[in-house]
Design a protein around this motif. Structure first.
Motif, PDB file in Angstrom:
ATOM      1  N   GLU A 176       0.816  -1.229   0.000  1.00 55.99           N
ATOM      2  CA  GLU A 176       0.000   0.000   0.000  1.00 55.99           C
ATOM      3  C   GLU A 176       0.840   1.266   0.000  1.00 55.99           C
ATOM      4  O   GLU A 176       0.323   2.370  -0.129  1.00 55.99           O
ATOM      5  CB  GLU A 176      -0.927   0.012   1.223  1.00 55.99           C
ATOM      6  N   ILE A 177       2.151   1.098   0.197  1.00 57.60           N
ATOM      7  CA  ILE A 177       3.034   2.282   0.242  1.00 57.60           C
ATOM      8  C   ILE A 177       3.503   2.616  -1.174  1.00 57.60           C
ATOM      9  O   ILE A 177       4.069   1.764  -1.863  1.00 57.60           O
ATOM     10  CB  ILE A 177       4.276   2.023   1.121  1.00 57.60           C
ATOM     11  N   THR A 178       3.268   3.838  -1.601  1.00 50.44           N
ATOM     12  CA  THR A 178       3.711   4.287  -2.930  1.00 50.44           C
ATOM     13  C   THR A 178       4.406   5.644  -2.795  1.00 50.44           C
ATOM     14  O   THR A 178       4.369   6.278  -1.738  1.00 50.44           O
ATOM     15  CB  THR A 178       2.524   4.432  -3.904  1.00 50.44           C
ATOM     16  N   HIS A 179       5.014   6.081  -3.908  1.00 51.81           N
ATOM     17  CA  HIS A 179       5.594   7.429  -4.012  1.00 51.81           C
ATOM     18  C   HIS A 179       6.630   7.723  -2.928  1.00 51.81           C
ATOM     19  O   HIS A 179       6.729   8.849  -2.445  1.00 51.81           O
ATOM     20  CB  HIS A 179       4.484   8.488  -3.999  1.00 51.81           C
ATOM     21  N   MET A 180       7.393   6.700  -2.554  1.00 49.26           N
ATOM     22  CA  MET A 180       8.492   6.917  -1.611  1.00 49.26           C
ATOM     23  C   MET A 180       9.655   7.558  -2.362  1.00 49.26           C
ATOM     24  O   MET A 180       9.874   7.255  -3.528  1.00 49.26           O
ATOM     25  CB  MET A 180       8.930   5.565  -1.016  1.00 49.26           C
ATOM     26  N   THR A 181      10.377   8.431  -1.682  1.00 49.16           N
ATOM     27  CA  THR A 181      11.573   9.025  -2.297  1.00 49.16           C
ATOM     28  C   THR A 181      12.720   9.076  -1.299  1.00 49.16           C
ATOM     29  O   THR A 181      12.540   9.501  -0.157  1.00 49.16           O
ATOM     30  CB  THR A 181      11.326  10.486  -2.751  1.00 49.16           C
ATOM     31  N   ILE A 182      13.885   8.638  -1.749  1.00 51.15           N
ATOM     32  CA  ILE A 182      15.147   8.942  -1.063  1.00 51.15           C
ATOM     33  C   ILE A 182      15.799  10.052  -1.874  1.00 51.15           C
ATOM     34  O   ILE A 182      15.944   9.932  -3.095  1.00 51.15           O
ATOM     35  CB  ILE A 182      16.094   7.712  -1.040  1.00 51.15           C
ATOM     36  N   TRP A 183      16.163  11.130  -1.206  1.00 52.40           N
ATOM     37  CA  TRP A 183      16.866  12.237  -1.855  1.00 52.40           C
ATOM     38  C   TRP A 183      18.323  12.244  -1.411  1.00 52.40           C
ATOM     39  O   TRP A 183      18.612  11.940  -0.254  1.00 52.40           O
ATOM     40  CB  TRP A 183      16.267  13.587  -1.447  1.00 52.40           C
ATOM     41  N   GLY A 184      19.238  12.643  -2.319  1.00 52.77           N
ATOM     42  CA  GLY A 184      20.625  12.913  -1.929  1.00 52.77           C
ATOM     43  C   GLY A 184      21.568  11.749  -2.096  1.00 52.77           C
ATOM     44  O   GLY A 184      21.529  11.019  -3.081  1.00 52.77           O
ATOM     45  N   ASN A 185      22.413  11.565  -1.083  1.00 50.39           N
ATOM     46  CA  ASN A 185      23.540  10.632  -1.132  1.00 50.39           C
ATOM     47  C   ASN A 185      23.167   9.311  -0.460  1.00 50.39           C
ATOM     48  O   ASN A 185      22.404   9.310   0.508  1.00 50.39           O
ATOM     49  CB  ASN A 185      24.715  11.275  -0.378  1.00 50.39           C
ATOM     50  N   HIS A 186      23.710   8.198  -0.939  1.00 51.63           N
ATOM     51  CA  HIS A 186      23.585   6.936  -0.208  1.00 51.63           C
ATOM     52  C   HIS A 186      24.576   6.983   0.954  1.00 51.63           C
ATOM     53  O   HIS A 186      25.706   6.513   0.858  1.00 51.63           O
ATOM     54  CB  HIS A 186      23.888   5.736  -1.109  1.00 51.63           C
ATOM     55  N   SER A 187      24.160   7.616   2.033  1.00 52.14           N
ATOM     56  CA  SER A 187      25.022   7.771   3.208  1.00 52.14           C
ATOM     57  C   SER A 187      24.104   8.158   4.358  1.00 52.14           C
ATOM     58  O   SER A 187      22.881   8.256   4.178  1.00 52.14           O
ATOM     59  CB  SER A 187      26.047   8.891   2.981  1.00 52.14           C
ATOM     60  N   ALA A 188      24.703   8.428   5.504  1.00 47.49           N
ATOM     61  CA  ALA A 188      23.901   8.790   6.681  1.00 47.49           C
ATOM     62  C   ALA A 188      23.144  10.105   6.491  1.00 47.49           C
ATOM     63  O   ALA A 188      22.210  10.394   7.236  1.00 47.49           O
ATOM     64  CB  ALA A 188      24.809   8.863   7.907  1.00 47.49           C
ATOM     65  N   THR A 189      23.504  10.906   5.490  1.00 54.26           N
ATOM     66  CA  THR A 189      22.807  12.189   5.272  1.00 54.26           C
ATOM     67  C   THR A 189      21.579  12.052   4.362  1.00 54.26           C
ATOM     68  O   THR A 189      20.854  13.026   4.158  1.00 54.26           O
ATOM     69  CB  THR A 189      23.737  13.246   4.628  1.00 54.26           C
ATOM     70  N   GLN A 190      21.369  10.888   3.792  1.00 54.34           N
ATOM     71  CA  GLN A 190      20.233  10.700   2.869  1.00 54.34           C
ATOM     72  C   GLN A 190      18.923  11.172   3.506  1.00 54.34           C
ATOM     73  O   GLN A 190      18.732  11.101   4.719  1.00 54.34           O
ATOM     74  CB  GLN A 190      20.098   9.227   2.531  1.00 54.34           C
TER      75      GLN A 190
END
Ligand code: NAX
Length: 327
Positions: A176-190
């Motif tokens: 049921e979860i849609t439209h998820m976004t990770i922004w930025g760097n693949h790191s602890a700051t993501q």
């Protein structure tokens, strides 16, 4: 019959590949399409890789037409249509960040050059090995004849982690979860973004209604999940990283589901104020093998600050590898 799709995988004797290669060969990536695996390792790991190849043979996968292995990227990458760059130099105790960047710089300059010279014209390159975004940038900058947009880095594992954490919080199935976004760097700051995500069509941040949880539980849990897995398992995430690598490449080749998007680290075209050329994570849709960054999403002040911080880290990494002469 058509020629098999040639798929290069690096770090092939490592942990992630012990799961990844079997997923690819069993059809999770391209279904029934015939494939050839072209596996790269460093010389001391070739014997272990021979053992992995014996196991691949012993699965008698119907669509796996051929396997080539080697330690020379110029041979292994010859004619490849897809390249999954998983192998990288892990950070060891006492290693400075600049040491890590130069060690990986040596790997990804050589692999970028080799892809440039010998890969197929339609090659798509996905970098999983860390620091993934900057390694992808190094490979891209060393492959001037390959269109820049063909270099991506993996943030799909972070994306999947964010979906799973949100589903658990709201007590609803992951589907049921849609439209998820990770922004930025693949790191602890993501920055995993719940303000644009949806649960059964409803805005996720509103449904959760708990900024405290979002800031102090959700974001750090997603960003530090890798460390939690090392703590529990004694080894870094491997099967889930393999799964994410398959899903990113599969969606890039076959397209994203109608009405949804996925997170992909792709070269910025300046969207959302991310400096052009940085390989940063965005919401993307894919059709006919071409991705587009989803446009027009609203970013509140909180999201803006989080994205800016992660992008600033990517700028620092780009400056560091520029100073090291890697790009
Ligand atoms: P392993 O150390 O088990 O395997 C890496 C393999 O790469 C080794 O067999 C090594 O011999 C090989 N290798 C090193 N240099 C090479 C080169 N120049 N050419 C070809 N092969 C080379 O690590 P594993 O757990 O499989 O992780 C691989 C990489 O994925 C690491 O950099 C890791 O940090 C990164 N990860 C990235 C994730 C992501 O979401 N982007 C998540 C999982 C993982 O942490």
């Amino acid at each position: 019959t058509a020629a098999p799709v040639k798929i290069a995988v690096t770090g092939a004797a490592g942990q992630i590949c012990y799961s990844l290669l079997f997923r690819i060969a069993s059809g999770s990536l391209l279904g029934d399409t015939p494939i050839e695996l072209r596996l790269l390792e460093i010389t001391p790991a070739l014997k272990a890789l021979e053992g992995v190849v014996m196991e691949l043979d012993d699965c008698a996968f119907g669509n796996l037409v051929n396997i080539e292995i080697g330690d020379d990227p110029r041979k292994v990458f010859d004619g490849v249509n897809l390249a999954m760059l998983v192998g990288a130099m892990p950070r060891k105790a006492g290693m400075e960040r600049s040491d890590l960047l130069s060690a990986n710089g040596a790997i990804f300059t050589a692999q970028g050059k080799a892809l440039n010279d010998v890969a197929a014209d339609d090659v798509k390159v996905l970098v999983t090995g860390n620091p993934a975004n900057t390694n992808a940038l190094i490979a891209q900058q060393n492959a001037p004849d390959i269109p820049a947009e063909r270099f991506n880095a993996l943030t799909r594992l972070d994306h999947n982690r964010a979906i799973s954490q949100l589903a658990a919080k709201v007590g609803r199935p992951v589907g049921e979860i849609t439209h998820m976004t990770i922004w930025g760097n693949h790191s602890a700051t993501q920055y995993p973004d719940l303000f644009n995500a949806k649960v059964g069509g409803q805005n996720a941040a509103e449904l959760v209604g708990d900024q405290e949880w979002l800031e102090h539980t959700f974001i750090p849990t997603v960003a530090k999940r890798g460390a939690a897995i090392i703590e529990a398992r004694g080894l870094s995430s491997a099967a889930s990283a393999a799964n994410a690598t398959v899903e990113h490449m599969r969606d890039w080749v076959l397209g994203t589901p109608e009405g949804d998007w996925v997170s992909m680290s792709v070269p910025s075209d300046g969207s959302y104020g991310v400096p052009e050329g940085l390989i940063s994570s965005f919401p993307c849709t894919v059709k006919d093998g071409k991705y587009e960054i989803v446009q027009g999403l609203e970013l509140n002040e909180f999201s803006r600050a989080k994205i800016d911080a992660s992008v600033a880290e990517l700028v620092d990494e780009r400056n560091a590898v520029t100073e090291l002469g890697l790009i």
